[in-house]
Write a protein that holds these residues in place. Structure first.
Motif, mmCIF file in Angstrom:
data_model
loop_
_atom_site.group_PDB
_atom_site.id
_atom_site.type_symbol
_atom_site.label_atom_id
_atom_site.label_comp_id
_atom_site.label_asym_id
_atom_site.label_seq_id
_atom_site.Cartn_x
_atom_site.Cartn_y
_atom_site.Cartn_z
ATOM 1 N N ASP A 17 35.563 80.798 138.371
ATOM 2 C CA ASP A 17 35.807 79.750 139.362
ATOM 3 C C ASP A 17 35.154 78.442 138.958
ATOM 4 O O ASP A 17 35.504 77.390 139.472
ATOM 5 C CB ASP A 17 35.275 80.167 140.730
ATOM 6 C CG ASP A 17 36.100 81.277 141.352
ATOM 7 O OD1 ASP A 17 35.524 82.034 142.148
ATOM 8 O OD2 ASP A 17 37.293 81.388 141.043
ATOM 9 N N GLY A 18 34.160 78.497 138.068
ATOM 10 C CA GLY A 18 33.473 77.285 137.659
ATOM 11 C C GLY A 18 32.696 77.484 136.380
ATOM 12 O O GLY A 18 32.452 78.614 135.958
ATOM 13 N N ALA A 19 32.335 76.355 135.758
ATOM 14 C CA ALA A 19 31.563 76.413 134.515
ATOM 15 C C ALA A 19 30.802 75.108 134.335
ATOM 16 O O ALA A 19 31.241 74.052 134.789
ATOM 17 C CB ALA A 19 32.479 76.649 133.324
ATOM 18 N N ILE A 20 29.651 75.203 133.682
ATOM 19 C CA ILE A 20 28.861 74.029 133.326
ATOM 20 C C ILE A 20 28.857 73.943 131.800
ATOM 21 O O ILE A 20 28.467 74.899 131.124
ATOM 22 C CB ILE A 20 27.419 74.131 133.847
ATOM 23 C CG1 ILE A 20 27.413 74.216 135.367
ATOM 24 C CG2 ILE A 20 26.598 72.938 133.365
ATOM 25 C CD1 ILE A 20 26.051 74.511 135.964
ATOM 26 N N PHE A 21 29.327 72.831 131.290
ATOM 27 C CA PHE A 21 29.326 72.580 129.852
ATOM 28 C C PHE A 21 28.191 71.613 129.543
ATOM 29 O O PHE A 21 27.840 70.776 130.376
ATOM 30 C CB PHE A 21 30.655 71.953 129.416
ATOM 31 C CG PHE A 21 31.816 72.900 129.497
ATOM 32 C CD1 PHE A 21 32.320 73.490 128.361
ATOM 33 C CD2 PHE A 21 32.401 73.201 130.719
ATOM 34 C CE1 PHE A 21 33.391 74.366 128.426
ATOM 35 C CE2 PHE A 21 33.477 74.072 130.807
ATOM 36 C CZ PHE A 21 33.969 74.664 129.656
ATOM 37 N N LEU A 22 27.630 71.711 128.354
ATOM 38 C CA LEU A 22 26.558 70.814 127.936
ATOM 39 C C LEU A 22 27.052 69.850 126.873
ATOM 40 O O LEU A 22 27.921 70.179 126.070
ATOM 41 C CB LEU A 22 25.372 71.605 127.370
ATOM 42 C CG LEU A 22 24.689 72.602 128.289
ATOM 43 C CD1 LEU A 22 23.471 73.202 127.588
ATOM 44 C CD2 LEU A 22 24.288 71.965 129.599
ATOM 45 N N CYS A 23 26.467 68.657 126.893
ATOM 46 C CA CYS A 23 26.739 67.678 125.856
ATOM 47 C C CYS A 23 25.432 66.978 125.514
ATOM 48 O O CYS A 23 24.415 67.185 126.177
ATOM 49 C CB CYS A 23 27.777 66.657 126.313
ATOM 50 S SG CYS A 23 27.200 65.544 127.627
#
Length: 103
Positions: A17-23
């Motif tokens: 349902d959701g995700a956190i991506f890093l940059c």
């Protein structure tokens, strides 16, 4: 720079349902210019569970800033933009397209 991800399982368990991506400073600009979040190739199983409508966030590890809320406009897939992230010297072939509006 390593992308890592957080995830929230859907009721079915086969999608997220959701995700956190890093940059970081090297990949942030490309994420926003190309409207693309990416992960390393070994994340193929993860990215295939990100579907249209999933809630996405982008966390900048250099600025310690969370960007979002974004909604996936594509299912996660391999090489949506094959040459993405070349400016960082890395390859992130597992990709998803989020629209760029903050709520």
């Amino acid at each position: 720079m390593n992308f890592r991800m957080g995830k929230a399982h859907s009721k079915e368990g086969s999608t997220y349902d959701g995700a956190i991506f890093l940059c970081n400073r090297l990949t942030r600009r490309e994420c926003f210019e190309k409207k693309l979040f990416g992960l390393y190739a070994h994340c193929a199983d993860f990215i295939q569970k990100v579907k249209v409508g999933a809630t996405l966030f982008l966390y900048d590890t250099d600025q310690h800033k969370l960007h979002g809320v974004f909604e996936a406009t594509s299912d996660g897939s391999m090489n949506i933009i094959p040459d993405a992230y070349v400016s960082s010297g890395k390859r992130y072939p597992c990709q998803v397209l989020p629209p760029y509006f903050n709520v």
